[in-house]
Motif scaffolding. Sequence first.
Motif, PDB file in Angstrom:
ATOM      1  N   ASP B 142       0.842  -1.196   0.000  1.00  0.00           N
ATOM      2  CA  ASP B 142       0.000   0.000   0.000  1.00  0.00           C
ATOM      3  C   ASP B 142       0.882   1.252   0.000  1.00  0.00           C
ATOM      4  O   ASP B 142       1.948   1.289   0.613  1.00  0.00           O
ATOM      5  N   ALA B 143       0.407   2.259  -0.708  1.00  0.00           N
ATOM      6  CA  ALA B 143       1.205   3.478  -0.881  1.00  0.00           C
ATOM      7  C   ALA B 143       1.484   4.152   0.469  1.00  0.00           C
ATOM      8  O   ALA B 143       2.592   4.617   0.714  1.00  0.00           O
ATOM      9  N   ALA B 144       0.477   4.183   1.357  1.00  0.00           N
ATOM     10  CA  ALA B 144       0.658   4.847   2.650  1.00  0.00           C
ATOM     11  C   ALA B 144       1.490   3.959   3.566  1.00  0.00           C
ATOM     12  O   ALA B 144       1.225   2.769   3.711  1.00  0.00           O
ATOM     13  N   ALA B 145       2.536   4.547   4.158  1.00  0.00           N
ATOM     14  CA  ALA B 145       3.438   3.777   5.014  1.00  0.00           C
ATOM     15  C   ALA B 145       2.764   3.459   6.339  1.00  0.00           C
ATOM     16  O   ALA B 145       1.989   4.254   6.861  1.00  0.00           O
ATOM     17  N   ARG B 146       3.055   2.274   6.874  1.00  0.00           N
ATOM     18  CA  ARG B 146       2.474   1.865   8.152  1.00  0.00           C
ATOM     19  C   ARG B 146       3.098   2.666   9.306  1.00  0.00           C
ATOM     20  O   ARG B 146       2.423   3.080  10.222  1.00  0.00           O
ATOM     21  N   ASP B 147       4.425   2.853   9.274  1.00  0.00           N
ATOM     22  CA  ASP B 147       5.092   3.602  10.344  1.00  0.00           C
ATOM     23  C   ASP B 147       6.381   4.220   9.806  1.00  0.00           C
ATOM     24  O   ASP B 147       6.711   4.061   8.626  1.00  0.00           O
ATOM     25  N   ALA B 148       7.089   4.927  10.684  1.00  0.00           N
ATOM     26  CA  ALA B 148       8.304   5.628  10.275  1.00  0.00           C
ATOM     27  C   ALA B 148       9.311   4.651   9.686  1.00  0.00           C
ATOM     28  O   ALA B 148       9.919   4.915   8.637  1.00  0.00           O
ATOM     29  N   ARG B 149       9.500   3.517  10.376  1.00  0.00           N
ATOM     30  CA  ARG B 149      10.510   2.575   9.921  1.00  0.00           C
ATOM     31  C   ARG B 149      10.226   2.099   8.505  1.00  0.00           C
ATOM     32  O   ARG B 149      11.116   2.090   7.646  1.00  0.00           O
ATOM     33  N   ALA B 150       8.969   1.730   8.246  1.00  0.00           N
ATOM     34  CA  ALA B 150       8.601   1.243   6.918  1.00  0.00           C
ATOM     35  C   ALA B 150       8.756   2.352   5.871  1.00  0.00           C
ATOM     36  O   ALA B 150       9.243   2.113   4.763  1.00  0.00           O
ATOM     37  N   ALA B 151       8.361   3.573   6.236  1.00  0.00           N
ATOM     38  CA  ALA B 151       8.464   4.685   5.281  1.00  0.00           C
ATOM     39  C   ALA B 151       9.921   4.910   4.881  1.00  0.00           C
ATOM     40  O   ALA B 151      10.233   5.152   3.707  1.00  0.00           O
ATOM     41  N   LEU B 152      10.831   4.805   5.855  1.00  0.00           N
ATOM     42  CA  LEU B 152      12.244   5.066   5.578  1.00  0.00           C
ATOM     43  C   LEU B 152      12.866   3.903   4.804  1.00  0.00           C
ATOM     44  O   LEU B 152      13.663   4.117   3.881  1.00  0.00           O
TER      45      LEU B 152
END
Lengths: 183, 183
Positions: B142-152
């Motif tokens: 999914d385009a929206a990251a689950r949390d900071a770690r995943a987004a980075l």
Amino acid sequence: MALEHAILVALLEQPASGYELARRFDRSIGRFWTASHQQIYRVLKRMETDGWVAAEQVGQEGRPDKRRWSAAPAGRTALADWLRAPVQPEAVRHELAVKIRGAAFADRAGRATLVAEVERYRADHEALLARYLAGERRDFPDAAARDARAALQHVVLRGGIAYERMVLAWLDDVLATLRALDH
Amino acid sequence: MALEHAILVALLEQPASGYELARRFDRSIGRFWTASHQQIYRVLKRMETDGWVAAEQVGQEGRPDKRRWSAAPAGRTALADWLRAPVQPEAVRHELAVKIRGAAFADRAGRATLVAEVERYRADHEALLARYLAGERRDFPDAAARDARAALQHVVLRGGIAYERMVLAWLDDVLATLRALDH
DNA sequence: TCCTGCTATGCAACAAGTTGCATAGGCAAG
DNA sequence: CTTGCCTATGCAACTTGTTGCATAGCAGGA
């Protein structure tokens, strides 16, 4: 094991002193291979004992003498052998990527510092891209290459330009991602 | 001086044995930092004496015991300090670019060998891009990251993908240039 | 006048990375 | 039943790269 070969290519393109080589490794050659002057002097010495390069003493007015190095026949042979050998997989070492993943374990203040660092880093790469583009306009003004050497130098430069453009776009992505973490 | 920090990030993301770390450095972490198992064991030992990491003995059935390492408080502090420090300029070492400029001093046969090597190299990078894209679909559907770690982690992976796409486009440019030299 | 910076070469000590080898049990294919 | 591969850890020797220093003359600015 490839600094020797980078030096051979540099000397075939244009004979030079160790000092001049070090400067070229800071500029055009540094795009794809970096080396300090200490390293260059040490490797040149080893290459001389192996008969890969030969020096000619050049006296200069108002400056220290220098030794102008050129590639010897044995060096040309060594380079030809190396060109036929398989390309080694590159050793990737991208400090910024480690820091970005590390930012997940930093606090808000730590991430803010990193954002500032990424901005500075981005400015450096923007300046580098500008230098490459200026070099391209200066050295390769016409689309058609004059000879093989120029064509190959130009395609390597285009690689540097493509890399810098990619980096800038990615850094924008990084900055947007970092900023989104703390609204 | 940064392998320590890459290991700290890896252990904070997920505690692991030296062996498991080595495998992760061959896969996801290897995208931005490579290290051999010998290097990892040696550095882990040094980090242990510095109090950056701590090990816990884990007995396993049907396999040798292992030591599961995690980041210690002193390691977290060291990482936070390092994150605040300026990003060091990268040491560029691009063997293929040296070979391409060196091709100006090779004969027709030598250039033909290089073309074959570049094609093989291109196939490797195409496979790598495919692996990255598969990993992206698997880990970040999914385009929206689950949390900071995943987004980075995702933004670093996007960097790898952008890099591979850039390399493939450039290698096509290189192949066309090399082929044009000998009609 | 002194200080900085450029040209020019190099040594020595140290840190980092590579290559080759060793150990050792389990598991699967041939 | 042997050969090779996987898990798991590690040492030793070697090569490569970095950091700090040394020498030495000349030019230009504060």
